[in-house]
Enzyme design. Structure first.
Site, PDB file in Angstrom:
ATOM      1  N   TRP A  85       0.722  -1.809  -0.215  1.00 49.32           N
ATOM      2  CA  TRP A  85       0.200  -0.047  -0.241  1.00 49.32           C
ATOM      3  C   TRP A  85       1.123   1.189  -0.112  1.00 49.32           C
ATOM      4  O   TRP A  85       0.465   2.658  -0.882  1.00 49.32           O
ATOM      5  CB  TRP A  85      -1.279  -0.455   0.875  1.00 49.32           C
ATOM      6  CG  TRP A  85      -2.014  -1.657   1.231  1.00 49.32           C
ATOM      7  CD1 TRP A  85      -1.868  -2.508   1.971  1.00 49.32           C
ATOM      8  CD2 TRP A  85      -2.858  -1.447   0.053  1.00 49.32           C
ATOM      9  NE1 TRP A  85      -2.535  -2.695   1.377  1.00 49.32           N
ATOM     10  CE2 TRP A  85      -3.454  -3.039   1.001  1.00 49.32           C
ATOM     11  CE3 TRP A  85      -3.263  -1.064  -1.390  1.00 49.32           C
ATOM     12  CZ2 TRP A  85      -4.096  -3.945  -0.451  1.00 49.32           C
ATOM     13  CZ3 TRP A  85      -4.129  -1.542  -1.808  1.00 49.32           C
ATOM     14  CH2 TRP A  85      -4.353  -3.048  -1.652  1.00 49.32           C
ATOM     15  N   ASP A  94      -1.305   7.090   6.376  1.00 46.87           N
ATOM     16  CA  ASP A  94      -2.051   5.807   6.313  1.00 46.87           C
ATOM     17  C   ASP A  94      -2.619   5.026   6.895  1.00 46.87           C
ATOM     18  O   ASP A  94      -1.932   4.168   7.391  1.00 46.87           O
ATOM     19  CB  ASP A  94      -1.969   5.261   4.933  1.00 46.87           C
ATOM     20  CG  ASP A  94      -2.947   3.891   4.595  1.00 46.87           C
ATOM     21  OD1 ASP A  94      -3.536   3.873   5.215  1.00 46.87           O
ATOM     22  OD2 ASP A  94      -2.800   3.614   3.238  1.00 46.87           O
ATOM     23  N   LYS A 139     -11.947  -1.791   8.740  1.00 47.26           N
ATOM     24  CA  LYS A 139     -11.526  -2.514   9.407  1.00 47.26           C
ATOM     25  C   LYS A 139     -11.548  -2.420  11.011  1.00 47.26           C
ATOM     26  O   LYS A 139     -11.973  -3.579  11.354  1.00 47.26           O
ATOM     27  CB  LYS A 139     -10.022  -1.725   9.242  1.00 47.26           C
ATOM     28  CG  LYS A 139      -9.075  -1.510   8.220  1.00 47.26           C
ATOM     29  CD  LYS A 139      -8.708  -2.966   7.363  1.00 47.26           C
ATOM     30  CE  LYS A 139      -7.809  -2.564   5.856  1.00 47.26           C
ATOM     31  NZ  LYS A 139      -7.701  -3.553   5.229  1.00 47.26           N
TER      32      LYS A 139
END
Length: 354
Positions: free
Chosen positions: A98, A165, A189
């Site tokens: 990511w 992030d 999440k």
């Protein structure tokens, strides 16, 4: 009994699932479903207002920051961040897939400097002691790496604006938000279902780049309009509010952090003890959210057998990411100690059989 170890979309507290299901049938006594309610009604405005206020309360977000709820997921933020912050040069810490994808998008807007990378050891550790260029417009980090099971459980000191992030560890530990220019992530999440991204942004740092920014990609648009410039993801925001309420009722962020540490210790202790398994992340970089492990070389041929055995025990989603294989037990806020103990018991029984 099923225990959901999926990396995302992931487990939600049962109270949150029930509250959302009830609202899908009748929202707030209106006789309408939350799925069909007008987003500009006073009933929904109260939902988004309370969600933003609770987010600020739980993370102790200082004055001068805005909380946004947006569509597009964290992957759209990979583009929005450089669009709004990158004038000439940005620095990125590369800790996995990511982070690499975020870097790729930033290169469309200016020079990107990779300050450090853990690619040399398949992203199994968090680099430390790297130099941050003081002429960079910002430094971007990914605090938790779901695929490789590593996590930065501290707030980095940076001489330039820090952007993070935090898709998979937001609200799992206290964060000094004042150290960050912007924090963003997908909500699927620790906050809500899929379809929602959150952003925490320091208002005074917006509007500094010389380029024109498309209206929908300009953070100032969403700050000004209170995340209501276009129709927001109504149901995921409602679910987020229920989760934020649940976090507050269960000890807040500090309570989540203590529970995360307890769960991770039990599972990592078993991984380290068990003769069949071994962890993949370096011990000083181990994630509390995504616990990754593999079978030792001499037992590699048992992988499919263990996955089938775990499935029989009601353990869902422990197969590792396709890029790395092995196993991954995601232990987000909604995971219970009962679920962790069930996985440990499964590992111990499988060890005895093999």
């Amino acid at each position: 009994m099923k225990y959901n170890f999926n990396a995302g979309p992931s487990a939600l507290p049962q109270e949150v699932v029930k509250a959302t299901a009830d609202a899908c049938l009748d929202f707030n006594g209106t006789g309408l479903s939350i799925m069909e309610i007008g987003h500009r009604t006073k009933d929904f405005q109260a939902v988004i207002d309370e969600a933003m206020a609770l987010f600020k309360e739980l993370l102790q977000i200082p004055e001068g920051y805005s909380v946004l709820f947006l569509g597009g997921g964290a992957s759209l933020e990979f583009c929005m961040v450089p669009y709004n912050f990158l004038e000439r040069k940005a620095a990125y810490l590369n800790t996995g897939v990511w982070a690499s994808k975020a870097m790729k998008e930033a290169k469309l807007f200016g020079e990107v400097v990779e300050v450090a990378s853990s690619a040399d050891k398949n992203f199994t550790y968090i680099p430390q002691g790297f130099a941050i260029p003081e002429d960079a417009d910002y430094l971007h980090i990914t605090t938790n790496n779901t695929i490789y099971g590593t996590e930065m459980r501290y707030d980095l000191d940076s001489p330039v604006p820090l952007i993070a992030d935090m898709s998979s560890d937001i609200l799992s530990r206290p964060v000094d938000v004042s150290k960050y220019a912007l924090i963003y992530g997908g909500a699927q999440k620790n906050i809500s279902m899929a379809g929602l991204a959150f952003v925490i942004v320091k208002d005074e740092l917006l509007g500094k780049v010389s380029r024109q920014i498309p209206t929908m990609l300009d953070y100032r648009t969403h700050v000004k309009e209170g995340s209501m410039f276009n129709t927001p993801p109504v149901v995921p925001i409602y679910t987020a509010l229920q989760t934020l309420k649940w976090i507050k009722a269960n000890g807040g962020v500090q309570g989540m952090a203590e529970r995360a540490q307890q769960r991770a210790k039990v599972l990592y202790d078993e991984i380290d003890r068990n003769r069949l398994f071994q962890g993949t992340a370096r011990e000083d970089s181990r994630s509390l959210m995504n616990i990754t492990f593999v079978l030792k070389d001499e037992y590699k041929d048992l992988q499919d057998k263990f996955l089938a055995f775990a499935s029989e025990k009601g353990l869902v989603g422990i197969k590792g990411h396709r890029l790395v294989g092995g196993f991954r037990a995601s232990s987000y806020n909604a995971m219970t100690m009962e679920g962790i103990n069930a996985l440990v018991a499964c590992m111990q029984e499988f060890e005895k059989q093999n």
